[in-house]
Design a protein around this motif. Structure first.
Motif, PDB file in Angstrom:
ATOM      1  N   TYR A  99     104.366  42.953  19.283  1.00 18.00           N
ATOM      2  CA  TYR A  99     103.432  43.758  18.299  1.00 18.00           C
ATOM      3  C   TYR A  99     104.079  43.775  17.054  1.00 18.00           C
ATOM      4  N   MET A 110     112.288  62.645  24.727  1.00 16.85           N
ATOM      5  CA  MET A 110     111.002  62.328  25.072  1.00 16.85           C
ATOM      6  C   MET A 110     110.840  62.041  26.766  1.00 16.85           C
ATOM      7  N   VAL A 166     101.181  47.747  11.347  1.00 14.20           N
ATOM      8  CA  VAL A 166      99.979  47.529  10.438  1.00 14.20           C
ATOM      9  C   VAL A 166      99.921  48.653   9.522  1.00 14.20           C
ATOM     10  N   ARG A 196     111.675  66.237  21.082  1.00 11.34           N
ATOM     11  CA  ARG A 196     110.729  65.297  20.788  1.00 11.34           C
ATOM     12  C   ARG A 196     111.221  64.563  19.690  1.00 11.34           C
ATOM     13  N   THR A 243     109.103  62.513  16.491  1.00 11.48           N
ATOM     14  CA  THR A 243     107.791  62.125  15.858  1.00 11.48           C
ATOM     15  C   THR A 243     107.945  61.326  14.826  1.00 11.48           C
ATOM     16  N   ARG A 249     105.362  51.634  18.983  1.00 12.42           N
ATOM     17  CA  ARG A 249     103.988  51.811  18.760  1.00 12.42           C
ATOM     18  C   ARG A 249     103.537  53.203  19.224  1.00 12.42           C
ATOM     19  N   GLU A 250     104.247  53.905  19.974  1.00 15.93           N
ATOM     20  CA  GLU A 250     104.150  55.237  20.145  1.00 15.93           C
ATOM     21  C   GLU A 250     104.316  56.178  19.019  1.00 15.93           C
ATOM     22  N   LEU A 251     104.907  55.721  17.834  1.00 17.16           N
ATOM     23  CA  LEU A 251     105.053  56.503  16.697  1.00 17.16           C
ATOM     24  C   LEU A 251     104.023  56.049  15.411  1.00 17.16           C
ATOM     25  N   THR A 252     103.601  54.729  15.543  1.00 15.96           N
ATOM     26  CA  THR A 252     102.837  54.578  14.319  1.00 15.96           C
ATOM     27  C   THR A 252     101.639  53.462  14.735  1.00 15.96           C
ATOM     28  N   THR A 253     100.883  52.755  13.955  1.00 18.32           N
ATOM     29  CA  THR A 253      99.807  51.940  14.057  1.00 18.32           C
ATOM     30  C   THR A 253     100.359  50.342  14.234  1.00 18.32           C
ATOM     31  N   THR A 254      99.954  49.661  15.336  1.00 15.84           N
ATOM     32  CA  THR A 254     100.391  48.534  15.637  1.00 15.84           C
ATOM     33  C   THR A 254      99.368  47.479  15.988  1.00 15.84           C
ATOM     34  N   VAL A 255      99.606  46.255  15.656  1.00 19.76           N
ATOM     35  CA  VAL A 255      98.596  45.251  16.200  1.00 19.76           C
ATOM     36  C   VAL A 255      99.367  44.351  17.117  1.00 19.76           C
TER      37      VAL A 255
END
Lengths: 406, 406
Positions: free
Chosen positions: A283, A25, A286, A35, A37, A57-63
Motif C-alpha cells: 500500500y 498497542m 495518500v 497507545r 496515535t 495503515r492503522e495510522l493514516t490513509t492508504t491506497v
C-alpha cells in the motif's frame, strides 16, 4: 535493560525496544500510555516507531497496491542461516560483531538475503511479520525512479523535456525549467531544505501537506502534495549539483500519472506487483486528493521488496519476461563515478558493483551483481537517518557478499 | 439525465450517478470539485458515496484482515445470467421491473448469487471491482454476532453473563447489568438514539468518537470507541424490547477481544478469512486506539462476503470442516416469530426461511435455505437507510428465489 548510545543520547537497544515486550498497542483497548496515535505525532517517536513502521495503515490513509489474482511466484530456498549467523565482521568503529548481533544493534525488523535467486536467509524481528507491509520510506523513491527510467527507455517519457512540458501548472515554480532527468537524479536547484532534525525544515511542511504528519490546529497551509509542490521556488541552477530532496520524487510520480493516466499505486500494481508474482498486497500513503506519497509512502512486505531487488539484479528480467528494459537498469549501475544517485538509486561502485535503495531509519535494498546477492532489510532505528546504522550495516553487507561470492 | 425521486427529493439515478462517468477522484490530481475527502464529510454525501464506499481506506484509518497464504477456495460456476436477467417482477409499489433495471434503481455496486453452492450470477457496477473491498456497514454486525454466537456455543463465552462480568470498566454504564444475550439480540435499554437523519442523534457522537466521521474544530468528546461506550447510560429495562443500536455491537466485539486476546480483525482472519479460503484481504476501520469499528467498519470484497453467506447456509460447514457450530446457526434461523433479530442476523420467516445481514445504503447478505440460495449485494443508495431500496430488492430476491428453487 540493554541500552545503546547515539550522539550522546541513550536509547533502548534492539532487544529491549521490542514492541511486543513493551506492550505497545496491546490489549482491548491498549492502556493509554501504550497507545500510538497519528494525531499526537508520537508514532514517529522512539520506541513507538518500532511498532508504527509495520502498522502505517492503522495510522493514516492508504491506497492498496493489488498483487492480482494469480498464485505468487515460487521462491526457491537454500538455507544458509547457520553459516551466515556464524559470520563475524568488524564494523567501521573497529568493533567485532556477529551477524545477528549486528541486526539487533541496527534495530532490524527483518532481513531477506537472495543468492543466485534463492533465499539463503530470512528473519523477522519485533512487530514485523512476513505478511505485514513495512514502511519503505525513501526506498519508495527507487520504485518511482525505476518506473520513470523504464518509461524513458520505452519512449513514453523523454527525460530531456522540462517538467512544465508535462505539467503546465508547474510554470512559475522551481521545476519549470528542470528537465525530468535533473529531477530523477536529484540535480535540481530548489529553495527547499530537508533536515529531519530541524522542525522548521521545509520537509516538515511537505509532510504536513501530504498527510504524512499531523497538522497543527489552525493549519492553513497546502493540503495536497500537488498544491505544496507549486509553492516551491527555484534557488541556484538545475543540473549543477546533487541535492537529495524528497519533493523531486513527488514530481516524477506526478509526471508519470499525468502521462499514463494511472496513479502511482496502479503503476506499481501493473508494472511490478502482478508480473513479479508478489505475495502480498502493498500500500501507499495518500494525501487528501488521493495522490500517492511517492517520495516516502510505500509499505510492502519484505519478501516482495526482495523480489523487486532480484528483478533489478537480473537487469529487469523475471521468468523470461523483460519487465523493466535492461538498458534502464544498466544505465543506473553504470552511472556516475563515486557514490552517486541515478534514477533514484544509490550507486556505490563498491567491490560488488552494488547499487541500492535506502530509506530513513535503516531500510535498505542492496543489489550486489558481482556477489549475485540481493539483501532487503527493514528497520526502525531511533535516529531519522538512513546513515545511522551504516557504520555497522555497510561492512556487514560487504562481509556477507564476500562469503556468498565464495 | 436520469433522475429518481425519494421522499420528494430528486437524485441522479443508478446510471447517471456512476462515479467513473462523473469523474470523481479521477485525474492527477483530481480537479478540486471532483475530490472526495473525509475531513469535509462529503464522502458520505450523494453522489460521492458511490465512489467512497469502494474506497474507505483512502479516506480513514484501517487494519488489514489477512486472507492467509493458501490459494483461495475454488468457486464453481454455473452461469444463469440470461435467465436471471430475463426475470421480471413487481415491486411493492406495483411497478413491473426487470432484474437488471432493479439493480440500477437501487444503486447496486455489485451482486453475487450462489445457488446450491455455485455462482450463477455476478455483476459489478460503478466504482466496485471484484477485488475491491466495499463498505459492509451494518453487515459488519452480523460477522461480529456470528463469531459471538460461535463462542457461546463453544463455551468460550456465556451469553447469560452480564457485560460487567467480562468488562469491569462497564460498571456504572448502561451495559453493567445487560447480559451478553441482551446485547447480541439488541434487547438493551439505552439512553441512546440512532437516527441518521438527525444531526443531533447520538449515533453521530459515536461516529466521531470512533473516527467514522470527522471531528469538528475544538472537539473535546471521547476519542475512542471504548471511551464513548462508557458514557452511555441505561434507560428502561434490558430484555424488554428490540432497539437497534450500533453501540451494542461494539460491546460484543470488545467482550470477544478481552476474552480471546485477539482484535476483531484478527478474529475475522483466524475464524473466517483463512478457513473459508477468502480471495482478498478485507479491512476494518479502526479508532485512534487501534480498536476495530465492529458495528459498521468492515470492508470486504463481494465474493468473500458471499463465501461467508454460503458458509452460513451450510450451517457453518465448509469443505467438510465445521467452522461455526451448526447449533449456533440453527439458533439464529429458528429464532423468534415474525421479522426479528437474533445474534445480529435479521430473521425473515419468509417462504424460504431466509435470514439476512443488512447494511445502510443497501448492503444485503440474504440466505434462503429453502431456495438453496445466497445473495450478496453492495450498494450506495442516496438514502442512509437499509430500507430505502427494500421496496424493490425484497420482491426481487423473492422472485429470484422462486425461479432458482424451480
Amino acid at each position: 535493560m540493554g541500552m545503546l548510545e547515539f550522539y550522546g543520547q541513550q536509547y533502548l537497544d534492539g532487544h529491549a525496544s521490542d514492541p511486543r515486550d513493551l506492550g505497545w498497542m496491546r490489549g482491548a483497548p491498549p492502556p493509554a500510555d501504550k497507545r500510538i496515535t497519528f494525531e499526537s505525532d508520537c508514532f514517529r517517536a522512539f520506541p513507538q516507531i518500532r511498532w508504527s513502521l509495520s502498522h502505517m495503515r492503522e495510522l493514516t490513509t492508504t491506497v492498496n497496491v493489488w498483487r492480482g489474482s494469480d498464485a505468487p511466484s515460487n521462491l526457491e530456498r537454500f538455507d544458509r542461516s547457520s553459516e551466515i549467523e556464524a559470520l563475524a565482521f568488524t564494523d567501521e568503529n573497529g568493533r567485532s560483531l556477529g551477524f545477528e548481533g549486528a541486526l539487533f544493534d541496527t534495530y532490524a525488523d527483518g532481513i531477506v538475503v537472495f543468492h543466485r535467486g534463492r533465499i539463503v536467509y530470512e528473519r523477522y524481528f519485533g512487530a514485523l511479520e512476513p505478511h505485514l507491509p513495512h514502511a519503505c520510506h525513501s526506498v519508495t523513491k527507487t520504485y518511482a525512479g525505476t518506473l520513470a527510467a523504464a518509461f524513458v527507455h520505452e519512449g513514453v517519457l523523454d527525460d530531456r523535456k522540462e517538467i512544465s512540458y508535462y505539467l503546465p501548472e508547474m510554470r512559475g515554480t522551481a521545476w519549470e525549467d528542470a528537465t525530468l532527468r535533473h529531477v530523477m537524479d536529484m540535480q535540481t536547484g530548489l529553495a527547499h531544505t530537508e533536515t529531519y532534525a530541524d522542525e522548521k525544515s521545509d520537509v516538515w511542511a511537505y509532510s504536513r501537506a501530504c498527510s504524512f504528519r499531523p497538522r497543527l490546529a489552525g493549519y492553513d497551509g497546502p493540503t495536497t502534495i500537488c498544491d505544496y509542490l507549486q509553492t516551491v521556488r527555484k534557488e541556484g541552477t538545475h543540473g549543477q549539483r546533487f541535492d537529495y530532496l524528497t519533493v523531486n520524487t513527488e514530481v516524477i510520480a506526478w509526471v508519470m500519472s499525468r502521462v499514463t493516466g494511472l496513479s502511482f499505486a496502479q503503476l506499481l500494481h501493473e508494472r511490478l506487483w502482478v508480473p513479479l508474482g508478489c505475495e502480498h498486497d502493498a500500500y501507499v500513503l495518500v494525501d487528501s486528493a488521493g495522490m500517492s506519497v511517492a517520495g516516502a509512502g510505500l509499505c510492502t512486505s519484505l519478501r516482495d521488496m526482495a523480489r523487486f531487488g532480484e528483478l533489478i539484479r537480473c537487469e529487469g528480467s523475471c521468468n523470461g519476461k523483460q519487465l523493466i528494459p535492461a538498458s534502464a537498469v544498466q544505465d543506473v549501475h553504470n552511472g556516475d563515478h563515486g557514490y552517486s544517485y541515478r534514477s533514484q538509486w544509490w550507486v556505490t561502485h563498491d567491490e560488488f558493483g552494488a547499487f541500492e535503495a535506502r530509506g530513513i531509519h535503516g531500510q535498505r535494498l542492496y543489489i550486489a551483481p558481482e556477489a549475485e546477492m540481493v539483501v532487503a532489510r527493514f528497520a526502525s532505528h531511533p535516529l531519522a537517518s538512513a546513515e545511522a546504522g551504516d557504520i555497522i550495516t555497510t561492512p556487514q553487507l560487504l562481509a556477507l557478499g564476500r562469503m556468498l561470492r565464495g
